[in-house]
Write a protein that holds these residues in place. Structure first.
Motif, PDB file in Angstrom:
ATOM      1  N   PHE A 628       0.605  -2.958   1.755  1.00 28.39           N
ATOM      2  CA  PHE A 628       0.296  -1.729   2.067  1.00 28.39           C
ATOM      3  C   PHE A 628       1.321  -0.739   1.517  1.00 28.39           C
ATOM      4  N   GLY A 629       0.744   0.487   0.918  1.00 30.13           N
ATOM      5  CA  GLY A 629       1.723   1.433   0.390  1.00 30.13           C
ATOM      6  C   GLY A 629       1.078   2.522  -0.271  1.00 30.13           C
ATOM      7  N   ALA A 630       1.715   3.289  -1.157  1.00 31.68           N
ATOM      8  CA  ALA A 630       1.229   4.562  -1.722  1.00 31.68           C
ATOM      9  C   ALA A 630       0.456   4.010  -2.813  1.00 31.68           C
ATOM     10  N   GLY A 631      -0.863   4.685  -2.791  1.00 30.15           N
ATOM     11  CA  GLY A 631      -2.001   4.180  -3.936  1.00 30.15           C
ATOM     12  C   GLY A 631      -1.918   5.404  -5.055  1.00 30.15           C
ATOM     13  N   GLY A 632      -3.290   5.235  -5.497  1.00 29.84           N
ATOM     14  CA  GLY A 632      -3.359   6.005  -6.871  1.00 29.84           C
ATOM     15  C   GLY A 632      -3.075   5.585  -8.166  1.00 29.84           C
ATOM     16  N   ARG A 633      -3.275   6.608  -9.032  1.00 29.58           N
ATOM     17  CA  ARG A 633      -3.254   5.980 -10.284  1.00 29.58           C
ATOM     18  C   ARG A 633      -1.877   5.469 -10.910  1.00 29.58           C
ATOM     19  N   HIS A 634      -0.759   5.854 -10.294  1.00 27.46           N
ATOM     20  CA  HIS A 634       0.389   5.444 -10.584  1.00 27.46           C
ATOM     21  C   HIS A 634       1.231   4.420  -9.659  1.00 27.46           C
ATOM     22  N   VAL A 635       0.279   3.578  -9.005  1.00 30.80           N
ATOM     23  CA  VAL A 635       0.820   2.669  -8.035  1.00 30.80           C
ATOM     24  C   VAL A 635       2.059   2.016  -8.310  1.00 30.80           C
ATOM     25  N   GLU A 636       2.037   1.491  -9.592  1.00 30.19           N
ATOM     26  CA  GLU A 636       3.088   0.361 -10.153  1.00 30.19           C
ATOM     27  C   GLU A 636       4.330   1.409 -10.483  1.00 30.19           C
ATOM     28  N   VAL A 637       4.477   2.470 -10.695  1.00 30.11           N
ATOM     29  CA  VAL A 637       5.440   3.514 -10.918  1.00 30.11           C
ATOM     30  C   VAL A 637       6.252   3.845  -9.782  1.00 30.11           C
ATOM     31  N   VAL A 638       5.280   4.146  -8.935  1.00 29.97           N
ATOM     32  CA  VAL A 638       5.820   4.874  -7.366  1.00 29.97           C
ATOM     33  C   VAL A 638       6.442   3.419  -6.657  1.00 29.97           C
ATOM     34  N   ALA A 639       5.892   2.377  -6.607  1.00 31.65           N
ATOM     35  CA  ALA A 639       6.269   1.168  -6.079  1.00 31.65           C
ATOM     36  C   ALA A 639       6.812   1.441  -4.891  1.00 31.65           C
ATOM     37  N   ASP A 640       5.860   2.127  -3.967  1.00 33.19           N
ATOM     38  CA  ASP A 640       6.449   2.164  -2.472  1.00 33.19           C
ATOM     39  C   ASP A 640       5.458   1.480  -1.741  1.00 33.19           C
ATOM     40  N   ARG A 641       5.711   0.282  -1.391  1.00 23.91           N
ATOM     41  CA  ARG A 641       4.923  -0.824  -0.851  1.00 23.91           C
ATOM     42  C   ARG A 641       5.871  -1.575   0.186  1.00 23.91           C
ATOM     43  N   ALA A 642       4.979  -2.112   1.182  1.00 20.51           N
ATOM     44  CA  ALA A 642       5.582  -3.149   1.988  1.00 20.51           C
ATOM     45  C   ALA A 642       4.444  -4.341   2.199  1.00 20.51           C
ATOM     46  N   LEU A 643       5.089  -5.493   2.465  1.00 21.52           N
ATOM     47  CA  LEU A 643       4.288  -6.790   2.842  1.00 21.52           C
ATOM     48  C   LEU A 643       4.393  -7.044   4.058  1.00 21.52           C
ATOM     49  N   ALA A 644       3.470  -8.086   4.422  1.00 20.57           N
ATOM     50  CA  ALA A 644       3.341  -8.681   5.768  1.00 20.57           C
ATOM     51  C   ALA A 644       2.391  -9.802   5.728  1.00 20.57           C
ATOM     52  N   LEU A 645       2.738 -10.764   6.556  1.00 25.15           N
ATOM     53  CA  LEU A 645       2.044 -12.128   6.818  1.00 25.15           C
ATOM     54  C   LEU A 645       0.869 -11.781   7.718  1.00 25.15           C
ATOM     55  N   PRO A 646      -0.187 -12.120   7.382  1.00 25.82           N
ATOM     56  CA  PRO A 646      -1.562 -12.260   8.517  1.00 25.82           C
ATOM     57  C   PRO A 646      -1.453 -13.530   9.353  1.00 25.82           C
ATOM     58  N   PRO A 647      -1.877 -13.381  10.286  1.00 27.93           N
ATOM     59  CA  PRO A 647      -2.703 -12.243  10.737  1.00 27.93           C
ATOM     60  C   PRO A 647      -1.751 -11.077  11.642  1.00 27.93           C
ATOM     61  N   MET A 657       3.821  -0.454   8.031  1.00 28.44           N
ATOM     62  CA  MET A 657       3.619   0.907   7.682  1.00 28.44           C
ATOM     63  C   MET A 657       4.984   1.610   7.455  1.00 28.44           C
ATOM     64  N   GLU A 658       5.557   1.187   8.609  1.00 28.73           N
ATOM     65  CA  GLU A 658       7.006   2.119   8.693  1.00 28.73           C
ATOM     66  C   GLU A 658       8.071   1.483   7.597  1.00 28.73           C
ATOM     67  N   GLN A 659       7.731   0.439   6.970  1.00 34.86           N
ATOM     68  CA  GLN A 659       8.714   0.046   5.919  1.00 34.86           C
ATOM     69  C   GLN A 659       8.632   0.840   4.643  1.00 34.86           C
ATOM     70  N   THR A 660       7.412   1.806   4.458  1.00 31.34           N
ATOM     71  CA  THR A 660       7.044   2.469   3.330  1.00 31.34           C
ATOM     72  C   THR A 660       7.944   4.079   3.349  1.00 31.34           C
ATOM     73  N   ARG A 661       7.881   4.757   2.271  1.00 33.44           N
ATOM     74  CA  ARG A 661       8.146   5.986   2.292  1.00 33.44           C
ATOM     75  C   ARG A 661       6.618   6.939   2.585  1.00 33.44           C
ATOM     76  N   ILE A 662       5.782   6.494   2.303  1.00 34.68           N
ATOM     77  CA  ILE A 662       4.384   7.214   2.502  1.00 34.68           C
ATOM     78  C   ILE A 662       4.243   7.250   3.701  1.00 34.68           C
TER      79      ILE A 662
END
Length: 914
Positions: A628-647, A657-662
């Protein structure tokens, strides 16, 4: 009729009371195979360590070429040893180890430590030797530590089955490591720093006994107060996570993981794949189960020390008390650098400090009590701040000045060593003059550091640990799924789409197919219709209404914009026809005409709200991972994301979501309304269901997902599935076992009530509170063998343990009833099966609401519990029943249990072989 057993919800022990690894950690008889008198050899060192540090057991050297070793009678092989051997410590060449293991198994040895090197680390031949060892050990269910390890110490008992030149001191830290060289250094360091251990375990390449086994064992060990791990590889990820989740709540688990710099993004066909790195996944995994990751050996033992002495903070806000401005600023800088927060003083605290401190005090945090502060001023300032509800922890910093008395100030500060729910740390800066004060604070349980930055960082690590643990048992909001824990119809429809693509030999789904998958799981998408001609596209656009977007439909192209496959803001039919032809031509030029399979036409959605990237990919150790993170065309440049294990549940979704700047923007900034975060949480849970249930999917890219205060909608999506070379048995599994919806199905009582019997979920806590209100004292006494107050039974700390099942270890089935007139849901009964660690046995427990007894529910629940045991490949299930609980005994007999009672036992033992 009450259905109840004595097995308490919290009881995880086995029937025998013995732990699976006792043969290794508490042996009565040890055989040293490869014992020798050769100076400097491993065989001599380990034998000497065992006999020079008595552990209450017998040691037998095994060497076919000697009659005695170090004055002790030696035997030609383990079969010749006159005593039953619990533990074999093996120090022979790798090529001979499989034969030695065979002899040990034949002799009934239950545990082995293989010190020998020369296995998989040497290549294919070494790996082949390992496989032979595994095959031999499996014959006797022998447990093995190693190979290529230093061995095991239990300082409290005196057991030293290692070749280390010196033994560890007794203490309360359980130490586990994959590096023998590092272990030697840690032993030297620990003696210098007077750090003691409850266990010192070198695991080597973890052929058998792994992290999960050892965390479980140390979790049950009364001498162990914290567990520290030096990790090079994760091994069995599910076992590690399962054990850590259970133990971390009561004993801190602190990990130093090597290889952070080596972890890099893996190339893949999607944004998600390129952004998911194994080290980020590891951080997410640790966060999920309450494990604290640190970056140095010093931090490992700092955290083991501080977490054993001080409470974890409830938040990130630190108040700093200092008699010098510079050190206070250094502490504040370090605090903010590591994502802590400076506590904002309340008006009441400020007023109290104004009355207490000189006019020139800082009037802010850090609180500078000035260089002439005496001990009482220091102590009273701490007392004021400790009462401030906006303060989560305190740091006292003292520098020696002309009027400073470090010893007296330490005496004053020590009075506040135990502040309920708020840790207190100290920095006493200087040399000889502060030594006595430091000793006073340390003896009082106040961790003391030499510099402010270290102390502030330690506080942020404490908060990180606390934050991780809070997420373990925070009750989620209302569940987003149906009564069976999944979307049955969605699962079948999505499976059909994926299966069709695989039948055609494709690994890439078209955008339209990808969006259909999301729609099946109620994730809103822009409707897209595929057409094959320019005129069809124009006609469709007119029916939709302008403006529209036209996008390439292709089963081979993943990034449409890279080949000119996207045309936006088309306001008339001619523009649509032109777009169709332009896309067809561009694709033919870039990749060939075969890549063009028409276009998808969709309404043009005007961008509004935040652009979000949502995706999933596969990690080689942890399986499916959600991003989960900031999307759009510059996603690799912004690199604002967080990971989680399902479920995921809604709590875990929010924490990701709280792990991200967005996330800050999603909450609303500059007067903008916030996004419906609860709805976004539910969307993430549904996406998690898709990832868990559709195992043939390899990667998913959703970019962007537009989230605004009024709606959420996916504009573009891409799905990659496994190719034909992947077989069903090769599909990666989730590192955390998902909700076992296969155990959910309806049932009708003898009076016609329709009930859904299903596995319990964290969201069921409120229903369990109501369920316990329906129980009589008789039912409670039969269930727990003693009276238990309602308030104790429904305490959050207890119910979370019941509702938050680790489905790999236990399964509680609840009878979920919805009143047809009022729609109110109730839990009418609970049956639970808890596996005994290290064996193939499980214990059952049963409890039915008094109002619903006598309708066959107890029999049905126990019948289903038995079926769960069979499906989980258990050998038997057992439970204890009070003799006066005749109804329960009848049910057990009816379902085939064998009932036995010893004369000196107050309970009847019910046992069923599966």
């Amino acid at each position: 009729m009450n259905r109840s057993t004595a097995t308490d919800w919290e009881n995880e022990g086995g029937a025998s009371g013995e732990r699976p690894l006792d043969a290794i950690f508490a042996p009565r008889t040890v055989a040293v195979i490869g014992a020798t008198e050769k100076a400097g050899s491993v065989g001599r060192s380990v034998l000497w360590n065992l006999i020079s540090s008595p552990f209450g057991g017998t040691v037998h050297p095994v060497n076919p070429n000697r009659r005695n070793v170090l004055g002790i009678k030696a035997y030609k092989d383990v079969a010749a040893v006159p005593d039953a051997v619990d533990l074999a410590v093996i120090a022979v060449p790798a090529a001979t180890v499989p034969g030695v293991i065979r002899e040990c198994v034949d002799a009934g040895v239950k545990g082995a430590i293989i010190l020998s090197a020369g296995f998989r680390e040497t290549g294919p031949e070494g790996a082949k030797l390992e496989q032979q060892v595994v095959e031999q050990a499996a014959r006797g269910r022998m447990r093995i530590v190693g190979p290529n390890c230093m061995g095991v110490m239990r300082p409290h008992s005196g057991l030293n089955a290692t070749f280390a030149p010196r033994a560890a001191r007794p203490g309360n830290v359980g130490y586990i490591s994959q590096s023998g060289a590092l272990d030697m250094a840690v032993l030297d360091w620990s003696r210098k720093e007077n750090v003691g251990f409850s266990a010192f375990i070198s695991v080597g390449s973890m052929l058998d006994v792994g992290w999960g086994d050892l965390i479980d064992y140390l979790g049950d060990d009364p001498h162990t107060k914290s567990i520290v791990i030096y990790m090079e590889s994760i091994g069995d990820a599910r076992a590690f996570l399962s054990a850590s989740r259970e133990v971390a709540l009561t004993k801190p688990i602190i990990v130093l993981k090597a290889g952070r710099a080596e972890a890099s993004a893996r190339a893949a066909a999607s944004h998600t794949g390129t952004l998911t790195g194994s080290d980020e996944v590891l951080d997410a995994a640790f966060r999920r189960v309450g494990v604290l990751r640190v970056d140095s050996i010093a931090e490992v033992f700092d955290m083991a020390d501080v977490l054993s002495k001080q409470p974890r903070p409830r938040g990130p806000r630190l108040a700093i008390v200092t008699n010098a401005g510079g050190p206070g600023v250094l502490a504040a800088d370090a605090l903010l650098e590591h994502r802590g927060e400076l506590a904002e003083l309340s008006p009441e605290s400020t007023a109290a400090l104004n009355a207490l401190l000189p006019e020139a005090w800082s009037r802010a945090n850090p609180v500078d009590v000035l260089g002439d502060a005496d001990a009482q001023r220091f102590g009273r300032t701490i007392e004021v701040l400790a009462e401030d509800p906006g303060v989560d922890g305190l740091l006292a910093i003292l520098t020696p000045q002309a009027t400073t008395d470090p010893t007296a100030t330490a005496h004053e500060v020590r009075r506040h060593a135990k502040i309920l729910g708020k840790p207190l740390l100290a920095v006493w800066m200087g040399g000889e003059s502060i030594e006595e004060g430091t000793k006073i604070l340390t003896e009082a349980g106040v961790p003391t550091y030499l510099n402010p930055g270290t102390a502030a960082h330690v506080f942020t690590l404490m908060w990180k640990s606390s934050y991780n643990l809070q997420g373990l048992y925070e009750t989620p909001r209302t569940p987003v799924d149906d009564a069976t824990g999944g979307f049955a119809a969605a699962r079948e429809q999505a499976e059909a789409v994926v299966a069709e693509a695989r039948r055609e030999g494709r690994t890439i789904l078209t955008e339209a197919e990808s969006k259909r998958l999301l729609a099946f799981y109620e994730i809103p998408t822009v409707p897209t219709t595929v057409v094959q001609t320019a005129d069809e596209a124009a006609a469709l656009a007119e029916s939709i209404g302008f403006p529209v977007a036209v996008k390439l439909n292709s089963t081979t192209v993943t990034h449409k914009s890279d080949v000119g496959g996207v045309r936006l803001n088309l306001f008339d039919a001619d523009a649509v026809r032109g777009a169709f032809r332009a896309i067809e031509k561009s694709v033919a030029e870039h990749v060939g005409p075969e890549a063009f399979q028409g276009v998808g036409v969709q309404p043009m959605i005007q961008p509004e709200g935040c652009e979000i990237l949502l995706g999933s990919s596969l990690d080689p150790e942890f399986g499916p991972v959600i991003l989960f993170g900031a999307g759009g065309r510059h996603v690799e440049v912004v690199a604002d994301r967080a990971l989680a294990l399902p479920p995921l549940n809604t709590t875990l979704a929010r924490r990701m979501m709280e792990q991200t700047r967005i996330y800050t923007a999603l909450k609303g900034i500059r007067g903008q309304r916030p996004v419906d975060l609860a709805a976004l949480e539910r969307l993430l849970v549904r996406f998690s269901n898709l990832v868990v249930e559709q195992r043939w999917i390899k990667e998913i890219d959703v970019n962007p997902l537009f989230a605004s205060p009024d709606r959420m909608i996916v504009l573009d999506a891409r799905v990659i599935v496994h190719g034909p070379e992947v077989l069903a048995d090769d599909l990666p599994r989730t590192a955390i076992r998902p909700y076992p919806s296969q155990y959910a199905s309806p049932w009708t009582s003898t009076r016609g009530e329709h009930v859904m019997i299903r596995p319990i979920r964290p969201e069921d806590e409120p229903l369990m509170v109501a369920f316990h209100a329906t129980l009589s004292e008789r039912s409670v006494s039969f269930r727990y063998f003693h009276a238990m107050k309602y308030s104790a039974r429904v305490a959050h700390e207890r119910l979370t343990r019941i509702c938050f099942n680790d489905y790999d270890r236990e399964t509680a089935l609840v009878a979920d009833y919805r009143d047809p007139e009022t729609g109110e849901r109730k839990i009418l009964g609970v049956g639970r099966l808890s596996k005994v660690r290290g064996g193939s046995e499980a214990e059952f427990a049963l409890l039915v609401s008094d109002q619903f007894q006598g309708r066959g529910l107890g029999t049905e629940l126990l019948h289903r519990v038995i079926q769960v045991g069979r499906d989980e490949h258990l050998a038997r299930i057992v439970g204890d029943v009070l003799p006066e609980n005749v109804e329960m005994l009848r049910v057990c007999e009816k379902l085939g249990f064998r009932l036995t009672r010893q004369l000196d036992e107050p309970v009847v033992r019910a046992e069923l072989a599966l």
